[in-house]
Design a protein around this motif. Structure first.
Motif, PDB file in Angstrom:
ATOM      1  N   CYS B 338       2.097  -3.560   8.457  1.00  0.00           N
ATOM      2  CA  CYS B 338       0.880  -3.169   8.820  1.00  0.00           C
ATOM      3  C   CYS B 338       1.120  -1.875  10.207  1.00  0.00           C
ATOM      4  N   LYS B 346      -1.629   2.905  11.025  1.00  0.00           N
ATOM      5  CA  LYS B 346      -0.972   3.338   9.265  1.00  0.00           C
ATOM      6  C   LYS B 346      -2.463   4.806   9.896  1.00  0.00           C
ATOM      7  N   TRP B 349      -6.800   3.564   9.806  1.00  0.00           N
ATOM      8  CA  TRP B 349      -7.227   2.739   8.985  1.00  0.00           C
ATOM      9  C   TRP B 349      -5.849   1.035  10.593  1.00  0.00           C
ATOM     10  N   ILE B 350      -5.327   1.532  10.118  1.00  0.00           N
ATOM     11  CA  ILE B 350      -4.327   0.165  11.302  1.00  0.00           C
ATOM     12  C   ILE B 350      -3.129   0.982  12.148  1.00  0.00           C
ATOM     13  N   ALA B 386     -11.276  -2.397   5.281  1.00  0.00           N
ATOM     14  CA  ALA B 386     -10.372  -2.493   4.748  1.00  0.00           C
ATOM     15  C   ALA B 386      -8.865  -3.568   4.277  1.00  0.00           C
ATOM     16  N   TYR B 387      -8.738  -3.469   5.623  1.00  0.00           N
ATOM     17  CA  TYR B 387      -7.606  -3.968   5.877  1.00  0.00           C
ATOM     18  C   TYR B 387      -7.980  -4.715   7.510  1.00  0.00           C
ATOM     19  N   ARG B 388      -6.974  -5.664   7.637  1.00  0.00           N
ATOM     20  CA  ARG B 388      -7.782  -6.731   8.824  1.00  0.00           C
ATOM     21  C   ARG B 388      -6.714  -8.021   9.532  1.00  0.00           C
ATOM     22  N   PRO B 390      -5.618 -10.689  10.061  1.00  0.00           N
ATOM     23  CA  PRO B 390      -5.334 -12.053   9.905  1.00  0.00           C
ATOM     24  C   PRO B 390      -4.666 -13.501  11.509  1.00  0.00           C
TER      25      PRO B 390
END
Ligand code: FES
Lengths: 153, 444
Positions: B338, B346, B349-350, B386-388, B390
């Motif tokens: 990621c 990214k 987003w990330i 859309a992304y998290r 964890p």
């Protein structure tokens, strides 16, 4: 948005933050790439971007614009990919098979970058999860493509 | 002699009486004597916006409770306290509060019976709110919120520390008096931003360091400690000043605006407590207000002495990255997919780890905490991201987490300094994994 996938240009209508995996499976109908966890934890969704392994569930669409994506559907057009698939068949690696397209992608990326990987290289690169536990077969098959024979199990 | 004694006693009695009066009196309110009148819909609506700016729900609701019925537990060194029911229920909430009562509670931390609130309620910031905003907020709380009959939970602080009257003395020393006074030498946008940051937004409650007496070291741009970064509840709230490494010097006004509006920009994504502040508060503010905040924050100078050597990206030297360092393998297997093997994330987003404030500040708490526990879903206009991030607490040992974070903090030009397994262990025991459910606290 224009995407280069398996040497074809696809026009897709999706937001920039859409995970590449969604587009490959849902928009383009190529279901060989699998959805496991959606959190970059398992590797079932692995594809190649410019020859490097990525997890498509955490790859935003706008990060692959102008880059070349390869999925399991076209992996045999790559000579290394073809050898990997042959070794996979030869050693009957898959059991349930769900993770295996990701495993093949990871092995191909490794062998393209490092044609003669050491055992440590293999252990470091082959980190995708397999709940059937086919790890030993995976290692044997990768070793075969690298030109090393292992005593079969 | 006798006369002297009598004088002394008289002085003590008067002083004692004065003190008693001081610690129990109710401060005046500009709304004293005003009788209740019907609240027009647009005032209620404006008040709803003020409630979002002040993020009242953050404490006075929990994901499992009805809006504003209270219940958030706040740990203090003396014991837990619970945020109260501020719904307009007449029995258990604030249904009987007049506007003047409400004003005294919000801006001065004093209840209708003269009791002092703990400054966990950020009245040292809210005191700067305008009369108009208080009136609007009251209109919303009384008319826009449903009454909830939920009794308040008793605090876990025991006698004698549970006596509230000494807080009146604390207030006298540490709480500014009066509403925000516009700085005539600054433009309107700057003043609006300063007002939101210092008053309703109470940004300093997390981002300003506190003294041993628990007051924020500065409450406006007059002090160099204002918003200079602070550790609170296992998260390091970074500097919001123009610090190159640990603050916002590399962020443009548009970047700050995007962060508050969308929860993300190319430098960072909200996480930890800021994810909650974003989900429940900043995303609801108007574009003009968010631009004003961004404009104001860009005016707060940094401190190179505190901030250290300016960060610059350093690419990994070999094709295999920084392989070989402890933590490199864990990074490749767990983080790099990621955040990128180059640490650059990214797009927006990330988030990148290269050059992130959390990779450059000596406090490692935020990175350890987010690795152990993950982060809340970032929910924008009801759509979860859309992304998290964890939680890795079940997957990685204290040693593995320490190694991988030390790796991040020493790669790509980062220089935050190493982390020990003991650091990880300490936080592991005191924190819980973030919920994977999208949580936006509702107000109606
Ligand atoms: S589905 Fe992408 S890593 Fe599991």
């Amino acid at each position: 948005m224009q995407l280069q996938i398996n040497n074809k240009t696809h026009e897709v209508d999706a937001d920039g933050d859409t995970p590449l995996l969604w587009v490959i499976r849902d928009n383009l109908g190529m279901t060989g790439t699998k959805y496991g966890c959606g959190l970059a934890q398992c590797g079932a969704c692995s594809v190649l971007v410019d020859g490097e392994i990525v997890r498509s569930c955490v790859t935003p669409l706008d990060s692959v614009i102008g880059r070349s994506v390869t999925t399991i559907e076209a992996i045999e057009t790559d000579p290394v990919g073809k050898a990997v698939v042959a070794a996979w068949v030869n050693h009957q690696v898959p059991q349930c098979g769900y993770c295996q397209s990701g495993q093949v992608m990871a092995a191909t990326a490794l062998l393209k970058q490092t044609p003669n990987p050491t055992e440590d290289d293999i252990a470091a690169a082959m980190v995708n999860l397999c709940r059937c536990g086919t790890y030993n077969f995976i290692k044997t098959a990768v070793n075969e493509v690298a030109g090393r024979k292992e005593a079969s199990l | 002699m006798k006369k002297f004694l009598l004088t002394l006693i008289a002085i003590i009695v008067i002083a004692g009486g004065g003190l008693f009066w001081f610690v129990t009196h109710k401060p005046g309110s500009p709304f004293d004597g005003e009788t209740a009148s019907a609240a027009p819909a647009d005032l209620v609506h404006r008040g709803e916006m003020v409630a979002r700016q002040a993020d009242c729900v953050a404490c006075h609701s929990t994901p499992d409770s009805k809006p504003f019925s209270g219940g958030l537990e706040m740990g203090t060194p003396l014991g837990s306290i619970f945020a109260t029911n501020i719904s307009p229920d007449k029995q258990t909430g604030i249904g009987n509060y007049t506007l003047a009562d409400f004003d005294r509670a919000v801006r001065h931390g004093v209840t209708p019976d003269g009791k002092r609130l703990y400054p966990a309620m950020p009245y040292p910031s809210y005191v700067k709110m305008t009369d108009d905003d208080i009136r609007a907020l009251y209109a919303f709380m009384m008319n826009g919120v449903q009454p909830q009959n939920v009794p308040n939970k008793p605090s876990g602080i025991e006698w004698p520390m549970n006596m509230r009257w000494p807080l009146a003395l604390w207030n006298a020393v540490f709480v500014p008096s009066g509403t925000y006074a516009a700085k005539p030498q600054q433009d309107e946008q700057w003043n609006r931003g300063a007002y939101l940051v210092q008053a309703a937004g109470h940004c300093g409650a997390c981002h300003t360091p506190r003294s041993v007496t628990m007051n924020e070291k500065a409450l406006d741009e007059g002090g160099t400690d204002f918003l200079a970064g602070a550790l609170l509840d296992g998260w390091y709230a970074p500097s919001l000043r123009q610090d190159h490494n640990t603050g916002l010097a590399r962020w443009s006004e548009d970047d700050i605006f995007a962060f508050l509006k969308n929860g993300r920009n190319k430098h960072a994504v909200v996480f930890g407590s800021m994810a909650e502040a974003y989900n429940n508060s900043t995303q609801f503010m108007t574009d003009d207000d968010l631009k004003a905040i961004s404009h104001y924050l860009k005016s707060l100078p940094g401190d190179p002495a505190r901030d250290g050597q300016p960060w610059a990206y350093v690419a990994a030297t070999s094709a295999t990255g920084n392989a070989g360092k402890p933590g490199a393998q864990t990074y490749a297997a767990k983080c790099g997919f990621c955040h990128g093997t180059d640490g650059r994330g990214k797009n927006e987003w990330i988030p990148p780890l290269a050059g992130a404030a959390s990779s450059l500040i000596s406090h490692s708490e935020s990175q350890v905490n987010v690795t152990l526990n993950g982060s809340a879903r970032v929910v924008t206009a009801d759509i979860p991201d859309a992304y998290r991030m964890p939680s890795f607490r079940e997957q990685l040992s204290d040693r593995q987490i320490a190694d991988v974070i030390s790796y991040v903090r020493s790669s790509w030009g980062n220089h935050g300094g190493p982390v020990t397994p003991e650091d990880v262990k300490a936080l592991r025991e005191h924190t819980d994994p973030a919920s994977s459910n999208p949580i936006v606290l509702q107000m109606r």
